[in-house]
Scaffold this motif. Structure first.
Motif, mmCIF file in Angstrom:
data_model
loop_
_atom_site.group_PDB
_atom_site.id
_atom_site.type_symbol
_atom_site.label_atom_id
_atom_site.label_comp_id
_atom_site.label_asym_id
_atom_site.label_seq_id
_atom_site.Cartn_x
_atom_site.Cartn_y
_atom_site.Cartn_z
ATOM 1 N N ILE A 1 -60.561 27.674 -94.343
ATOM 2 C CA ILE A 1 -61.917 28.071 -93.979
ATOM 3 C C ILE A 1 -61.971 29.600 -93.887
ATOM 4 N N HIS A 2 -62.980 30.179 -94.540
ATOM 5 C CA HIS A 2 -63.152 31.636 -94.515
ATOM 6 C C HIS A 2 -63.294 32.116 -93.070
ATOM 7 N N GLY A 3 -62.488 33.091 -92.701
ATOM 8 C CA GLY A 3 -62.554 33.662 -91.354
ATOM 9 C C GLY A 3 -61.621 33.007 -90.349
ATOM 10 N N SER B 1 -70.145 18.184 -82.901
ATOM 11 C CA SER B 1 -70.651 19.547 -83.149
ATOM 12 C C SER B 1 -70.643 20.386 -81.870
ATOM 13 N N LYS C 1 -70.170 32.068 -84.441
ATOM 14 C CA LYS C 1 -70.329 31.919 -85.899
ATOM 15 C C LYS C 1 -69.119 31.231 -86.530
ATOM 16 N N THR C 2 -67.937 31.602 -86.085
ATOM 17 C CA THR C 2 -66.724 30.974 -86.619
ATOM 18 C C THR C 2 -66.682 29.501 -86.221
ATOM 19 N N GLN D 1 -69.239 27.562 -85.636
ATOM 20 C CA GLN D 1 -70.228 26.868 -86.473
ATOM 21 C C GLN D 1 -69.681 26.628 -87.874
ATOM 22 N N ARG D 2 -69.010 27.631 -88.433
ATOM 23 C CA ARG D 2 -68.440 27.502 -89.779
ATOM 24 C C ARG D 2 -67.372 26.404 -89.816
ATOM 25 N N ILE D 3 -66.520 26.360 -88.790
ATOM 26 C CA ILE D 3 -65.471 25.336 -88.720
ATOM 27 C C ILE D 3 -66.110 23.944 -88.697
ATOM 28 N N VAL E 1 -69.150 22.994 -89.691
ATOM 29 C CA VAL E 1 -69.820 22.694 -90.965
ATOM 30 C C VAL E 1 -68.796 22.316 -92.038
ATOM 31 N N GLU E 2 -67.705 23.077 -92.099
ATOM 32 C CA GLU E 2 -66.692 22.850 -93.139
ATOM 33 C C GLU E 2 -65.906 21.539 -92.938
#
Length: 181
Positions: A73-75, A100, A114-115, A117-119, A121-122
């Motif tokens: 995952i990016h970041g 979530s 933000k990280t 949320q990205r985790i 979602v991914e």
């Protein structure tokens, strides 16, 4: 290349262990050294960066797979992934993703909103670790009956918390999954 190392753990330090194997002392970075005992099997990932080679170790194959998914995952780098695995068990992390729960993830050092949320979602709906052959067999049976793999896994896992009769678990799982269809 280096799937696991089985040997005597000669040193435990917060996020590092040393495993002695055939006269060699192998430094392994881990999420939490307290998970390991004196003689243990350590599932490993070998990371090669410019001038450094690091061995990262895990107590279970599931932790290792989750680490690999997190670092894609990016970041999210090695340090973040190790911090997450040092804070939560695999089951706790899966529950956090399924619900979530951004707030729980942001409690991990270095993970912001933000990280987190990205985790979520991914990884949402993409983590599946049958803990034992019973769960695996029940999920396979439900898939063969036409039910979704992820939903079957979740339903079976929930039912097994209160029921241990195989026949009843299967009946309840079919009933629950059929009512959601």
């Amino acid at each position: 290349m280096l799937e696991f190392i089985k040997g005597k753990i000669t040193k435990l330090d917060k996020n590092k262990i040393i495993v002695e194997k055939d006269g060699f002392g192998i430094l392994i970075y881990v999420p939490d050294c307290e998970k390991f005992s004196d003689e243990d099997k350590v599932y490993t990932v070998l990371k090669v960066k410019e001038e450094e080679i690091r061995v990262i170790g895990f107590k279970t194959q599931q932790e290792k797979e989750l680490f690999n998914k997190l670092t894609q995952i990016h970041g999210v780098g090695e340090k973040h992934a190790l911090a997450i695995l040092g804070t939560f068990s695999v089951d706790e992390f899966i529950d956090i993703i399924d619900q979530s729960d951004i707030e729980s993830l942001t409690k991990v050092q270095g993970i912001g909103k933000k990280t987190a949320q990205r985790i979520i979602v991914e990884l949402k709906g993409k983590i599946y670790f049958p803990e034992n052959s019973l769960i695996q067999d029940l999920v396979k049976t439900l898939i063969n009956l036409g039910f979704d793999k992820d939903q079957s896994y979740k339903v079976v896992k929930e039912i097994l918390k209160v029921e241990d009769n195989l026949e009843e678990v299967l009946k309840k799982a079919i009933s629950t999954l059929a009512s959601h269809t």
